[in-house]
Design an enzyme around this catalytic site. Structure first.
Site, short mmCIF file in Angstrom:
data_model
loop_
_atom_site.label_atom_id
_atom_site.label_comp_id
_atom_site.label_asym_id
_atom_site.label_seq_id
_atom_site.Cartn_x
_atom_site.Cartn_y
_atom_site.Cartn_z
N HIS A 140 0.84 -1.20 0.00
CA HIS A 140 0.00 0.00 0.00
C HIS A 140 0.88 1.25 0.00
O HIS A 140 0.66 2.18 -0.79
CB HIS A 140 -0.91 -0.04 1.23
N GLU A 141 1.87 1.29 0.88
CA GLU A 141 2.73 2.47 0.98
C GLU A 141 3.60 2.63 -0.27
O GLU A 141 3.82 3.75 -0.74
CB GLU A 141 3.61 2.36 2.23
N HIS A 144 1.90 4.37 -3.12
CA HIS A 144 1.88 5.84 -3.02
C HIS A 144 3.11 6.43 -3.72
O HIS A 144 3.02 7.46 -4.39
CB HIS A 144 1.86 6.28 -1.56
N GLU A 216 -6.17 6.75 -0.84
CA GLU A 216 -6.08 5.56 0.00
C GLU A 216 -6.80 4.38 -0.64
O GLU A 216 -6.32 3.24 -0.61
CB GLU A 216 -6.65 5.84 1.39
#
Length: 305
Positions: A140-141, A144, A216
């Site tokens: 997920h990070e 980004h 997100e």
């Protein structure tokens, strides 16, 4: 270099619109500062210095504030191993890896681009998650970073920071001269600048949160598609969201300034602030989206809260 993270055109469009709108507000704000300080050079130098510091040193500022430190593979072999596997799968440069000695079950990525990114994981997250759950959070990070929305959020937040600094400076400095030197015109200028600064802060605050909530969902999807394990990410979300309420207040206060960068908001669930001004969509919304991805991939649905 293009990574294997699934691109998101809606995220790209939202980032462009957000930066365009913030750019318009920025121009108006700079014009107000020029009217106040009566010096174009001074305003440009101050604005450029603050923007440059936030853009070039955002990773160091965030690590310092969160008590993070860079770690080697020898110090954190499991953490580095997960990052190595994900970066290989995503075909992207490996970011620097840091650990924060805080009991916060969260993680964040920052940096102006993929070659200068850093991913920070508090020890509170490492001890709470299984390896597959940690993999989902780190994917997920990393998404980004791959989508470049970390850099956009960093630049976008600059305007709000600058507006807040102007308000504080106006209150605690002698910018407007001594009491005997103040006249009606000066008071009008003072109130106008204060009003513009407050408006700029409010607009940038809302725009950043609107962008952050969508990004997100985009990062959840990209991580789930890369790992093909949406249920692991959903499990991590459920576990982390439930643990936030047990975190020491001091750690939460330290982390709240970086909510836009975190995997989950550093706010207790169910509070008015969390509901109205959260930088994240609700847990239910994220779990629902992950369940849809699991169905799309042909696997079992994600677990509920």
């Amino acid at each position: 270099m293009r990574s294997r993270f699934e691109p998101d055109r809606q995220l790209t469009a939202r980032m462009v619109v957000t930066m365009f709108l913030l750019g318009l507000v920025y121009v108006a704000f700079i014009a107000a500062l020029i009217a106040l300080l009566k010096s174009v050079v001074l305003v440009v130098v101050i604005a450029a210095a603050l923007l440059g510091a936030q853009y070039w040193y955002s990773d160091r500022i965030a690590l310092y504030a969160m008590h993070g430190r860079l770690v080697t593979p020898e110090e954190q072999p499991v953490l580095h191993g997960v990052v190595d596997r994900l970066c290989a799968a995503a075909d992207m440069p490996k970011p620097r890896v840091a650990v924060s000695d805080m009991d916060l079950p969260n993680a964040f990525a920052t940096g102006r681009n993929a070659d200068n990114a850093v991913i920070c994981v508090p020890t509170g997250l490492l001890r709470r998650l299984e390896t597959e759950e940690l993999e989902g959070v780190l994917a997920h990070e990393l998404s980004h970073v791959a989508h470049r929305d970390v850099a956009v959020i960093t630049i976008a937040s600059f305007l709000g920071v600058m507006a807040g600094l102007v308000v504080r400076f106006a209150f605690y400095s002698q910018l407007f001269g001594g009491r005997n030197q103040r006249d009606q015109n000066t008071a009008v200028v003072f109130m106008a600048v204060m009003a513009v600064s407050a408006l700029v802060y409010a607009v940038s605050y809302l725009l950043i949160r609107a962008l952050s909530r969508y990004r997100e969902l985009a990062a959840d999807r990209a991580a789930a598609m890369l790992t093909a394990k949406p249920s692991a990410l959903a499990s991590a979300l459920t576990k982390v969201s439930g643990e936030i309420a047990r975190i020491p207040t001091q750690d939460l206060r330290t982390a709240q300034a970086f909510n836009a960068f975190f995997f989950t908001p550093a706010l207790g669930p169910g509070t008015t602030v969390a509901n109205l001004f959260s930088t994240r969509p609700t847990l239910e919304r994220r779990l629902e989206a992950l369940a849809d991805i699991a169905t799309e991939l042909g696997g079992p649905g994600s677990p509920g809260p």
